[in-house]
Design a protein around this motif. Structure first.
Motif, PDB file in Angstrom:
ATOM      1  N   TYR A  41      60.767 -26.400  79.124  1.00  0.00           N
ATOM      2  CA  TYR A  41      60.841 -27.259  80.313  1.00  0.00           C
ATOM      3  C   TYR A  41      59.632 -27.011  81.230  1.00  0.00           C
ATOM      4  N   ASP A  42      59.221 -25.748  81.351  1.00  0.00           N
ATOM      5  CA  ASP A  42      58.034 -25.435  82.164  1.00  0.00           C
ATOM      6  C   ASP A  42      56.792 -26.107  81.593  1.00  0.00           C
ATOM      7  N   ASP A  43      56.644 -26.063  80.258  1.00  0.00           N
ATOM      8  CA  ASP A  43      55.489 -26.725  79.612  1.00  0.00           C
ATOM      9  C   ASP A  43      55.555 -28.234  79.822  1.00  0.00           C
ATOM     10  N   TYR A  44      56.745 -28.796  79.656  1.00  0.00           N
ATOM     11  CA  TYR A  44      56.942 -30.229  79.882  1.00  0.00           C
ATOM     12  C   TYR A  44      56.552 -30.586  81.322  1.00  0.00           C
ATOM     13  N   ALA A  45      57.012 -29.795  82.270  1.00  0.00           N
ATOM     14  CA  ALA A  45      56.724 -30.037  83.691  1.00  0.00           C
ATOM     15  C   ALA A  45      55.223 -29.983  83.953  1.00  0.00           C
ATOM     16  N   ARG A  46      54.554 -29.004  83.371  1.00  0.00           N
ATOM     17  CA  ARG A  46      53.114 -28.876  83.562  1.00  0.00           C
ATOM     18  C   ARG A  46      52.383 -30.103  83.012  1.00  0.00           C
ATOM     19  N   ARG A  47      52.809 -30.558  81.829  1.00  0.00           N
ATOM     20  CA  ARG A  47      52.187 -31.743  81.225  1.00  0.00           C
ATOM     21  C   ARG A  47      52.417 -32.993  82.061  1.00  0.00           C
ATOM     22  N   VAL A  48      53.644 -33.175  82.538  1.00  0.00           N
ATOM     23  CA  VAL A  48      54.008 -34.378  83.290  1.00  0.00           C
ATOM     24  C   VAL A  48      53.451 -34.334  84.709  1.00  0.00           C
ATOM     25  N   GLY A  49      53.397 -33.131  85.303  1.00  0.00           N
ATOM     26  CA  GLY A  49      52.784 -33.005  86.625  1.00  0.00           C
ATOM     27  C   GLY A  49      53.704 -32.575  87.751  1.00  0.00           C
ATOM     28  N   PHE A  50      54.609 -31.662  87.472  1.00  0.00           N
ATOM     29  CA  PHE A  50      55.442 -31.121  88.545  1.00  0.00           C
ATOM     30  C   PHE A  50      55.699 -29.641  88.309  1.00  0.00           C
ATOM     31  N   GLN A  51      56.197 -28.983  89.322  1.00  0.00           N
ATOM     32  CA  GLN A  51      56.512 -27.562  89.238  1.00  0.00           C
ATOM     33  C   GLN A  51      58.016 -27.387  89.226  1.00  0.00           C
ATOM     34  N   THR A  52      58.482 -26.386  88.489  1.00  0.00           N
ATOM     35  CA  THR A  52      59.925 -26.201  88.332  1.00  0.00           C
ATOM     36  C   THR A  52      60.459 -25.089  89.222  1.00  0.00           C
ATOM     37  N   ARG A  53      61.769 -25.126  89.376  1.00  0.00           N
ATOM     38  CA  ARG A  53      62.477 -24.064  90.090  1.00  0.00           C
ATOM     39  C   ARG A  53      63.874 -23.964  89.501  1.00  0.00           C
ATOM     40  N   VAL A  54      64.517 -22.821  89.704  1.00  0.00           N
ATOM     41  CA  VAL A  54      65.894 -22.643  89.250  1.00  0.00           C
ATOM     42  C   VAL A  54      66.797 -23.279  90.298  1.00  0.00           C
ATOM     43  N   LEU A  55      67.620 -24.216  89.862  1.00  0.00           N
ATOM     44  CA  LEU A  55      68.540 -24.902  90.773  1.00  0.00           C
ATOM     45  C   LEU A  55      69.880 -24.180  90.850  1.00  0.00           C
ATOM     46  N   SER A  56      70.342 -23.722  89.684  1.00  0.00           N
ATOM     47  CA  SER A  56      71.655 -23.088  89.649  1.00  0.00           C
ATOM     48  C   SER A  56      71.772 -22.223  88.408  1.00  0.00           C
ATOM     49  N   SER A  57      72.742 -21.337  88.440  1.00  0.00           N
ATOM     50  CA  SER A  57      73.087 -20.571  87.255  1.00  0.00           C
ATOM     51  C   SER A  57      74.552 -20.191  87.371  1.00  0.00           C
ATOM     52  N   HIS A 110      61.603 -38.928  89.168  1.00  0.00           N
ATOM     53  CA  HIS A 110      61.190 -38.166  90.351  1.00  0.00           C
ATOM     54  C   HIS A 110      61.095 -39.116  91.541  1.00  0.00           C
ATOM     55  N   ASN A 111      61.241 -38.586  92.740  1.00  0.00           N
ATOM     56  CA  ASN A 111      61.145 -39.423  93.941  1.00  0.00           C
ATOM     57  C   ASN A 111      59.817 -39.188  94.674  1.00  0.00           C
ATOM     58  N   HIS A 112      58.821 -38.726  93.936  1.00  0.00           N
ATOM     59  CA  HIS A 112      57.508 -38.423  94.522  1.00  0.00           C
ATOM     60  C   HIS A 112      56.443 -38.589  93.443  1.00  0.00           C
ATOM     61  N   PRO A 113      55.186 -38.689  93.839  1.00  0.00           N
ATOM     62  CA  PRO A 113      54.111 -38.821  92.844  1.00  0.00           C
ATOM     63  C   PRO A 113      53.957 -37.535  92.028  1.00  0.00           C
ATOM     64  N   LEU A 114      53.577 -37.684  90.767  1.00  0.00           N
ATOM     65  CA  LEU A 114      53.362 -36.533  89.885  1.00  0.00           C
ATOM     66  C   LEU A 114      51.866 -36.277  89.736  1.00  0.00           C
ATOM     67  N   VAL A 115      51.508 -35.017  89.498  1.00  0.00           N
ATOM     68  CA  VAL A 115      50.110 -34.634  89.320  1.00  0.00           C
ATOM     69  C   VAL A 115      50.010 -33.930  87.968  1.00  0.00           C
ATOM     70  N   PRO A 116      49.692 -34.676  86.906  1.00  0.00           N
ATOM     71  CA  PRO A 116      49.660 -34.083  85.562  1.00  0.00           C
ATOM     72  C   PRO A 116      48.707 -32.895  85.442  1.00  0.00           C
ATOM     73  N   HIS A 117      49.052 -32.026  84.498  1.00  0.00           N
ATOM     74  CA  HIS A 117      48.247 -30.851  84.143  1.00  0.00           C
ATOM     75  C   HIS A 117      48.096 -29.874  85.294  1.00  0.00           C
ATOM     76  N   SER A 118      49.173 -29.552  85.932  1.00  0.00           N
ATOM     77  CA  SER A 118      49.155 -28.549  86.994  1.00  0.00           C
ATOM     78  C   SER A 118      48.740 -27.218  86.379  1.00  0.00           C
ATOM     79  N   HIS A 119      47.829 -26.545  87.034  1.00  0.00           N
ATOM     80  CA  HIS A 119      47.310 -25.288  86.489  1.00  0.00           C
ATOM     81  C   HIS A 119      48.095 -24.065  86.960  1.00  0.00           C
TER      82      HIS A 119
END
Length: 192
Positions: A41-57, A110-119
């Motif tokens: 999911y982190d790799d997918y997020a980086r490719r698509v252009g967003f950063q991830t966080r843990v929502l719940s566990s 998403h409800n905001h613009p994405l920035v692909p390839h986040s480093h």
């Protein structure tokens, strides 16, 4: 073994076929471990252009191990009437009895613009988040200590004020007694 096939092995399998690193998550997708799912999911997020966080566990009541994890987008949008609105893009992972992890829910939008390839890597974010949490906890401790010290200082100052008032009253009493004695002495001298 090249990097792509190494990555495929780490991620796991989906219904008998290998998970490709460039594919989009979908419900029913199976991973060998939670870390493999999270990494995907982190790799997918980086490719698509967003950063991830843990929502719940969610932990097992039996042994305390994590049996469900929600990961989502860190972003959001600003809405004039509602203020900041968190992004609803997310993935819900559940641990199966055999130890594999399955995607039970996936929200793409998403409800905001994405920035692909986040480093920025997830590890860097995790380290920063951990440091922020450590500093926040330290700040809370310092604030509590500050409150305790402030209360002690206020108590001390009140004690000093009470002591000063007590001394002032005693000094006034001594002064009044001295004046009285002096007046009596003067009276005795005038009589003689």
């Amino acid at each position: 073994m090249d990097e792509t096939s190494e990555r495929v092995e780490k991620i796991g399998e989906t219904s008998g076929r290998e998970v490709q690193t460039n594919q989009e998550p979908h419900e029913g997708m199976v991973f060998e471990s939670e870390s493999a799912a999270k990494s995907f999911y982190d790799d997918y997020a980086r490719r698509v252009g967003f950063q991830t966080r843990v929502l719940s566990s969610r932990k097992s009541e039996r042994d305390g191990s994590i049996i469900s994890r929600g990961l989502g987008c860190r972003g959001g949008s600003e809405n004039r009437s509602k203020g900041h609105e968190s992004c609803s893009a997310m993935i819900l992972l559940k641990k199966e009895k055999l130890g594999t992890w399955v995607v039970r829910r996936f929200v793409r939008d998403h409800n905001h613009p994405l920035v692909p390839h986040s480093h920025i890597s997830r590890r860097e974010l995790d380290e920063k988040d951990i440091r922020i949490q450590e500093l926040t906890a330290e700040l809370r401790v310092k604030k509590r200590l500050s409150t305790v010290y402030r209360e002690q200082l206020i108590t001390f100052m009140k004690d000093v004020e009470d002591h000063n008032l007590h001394l002032s009253k005693k000094m006034q009493l001594v002064y009044d007694n001295l004046k009285k004695l002096e007046a009596e002495r003067e009276e005795l001298l005038h009589r003689k």
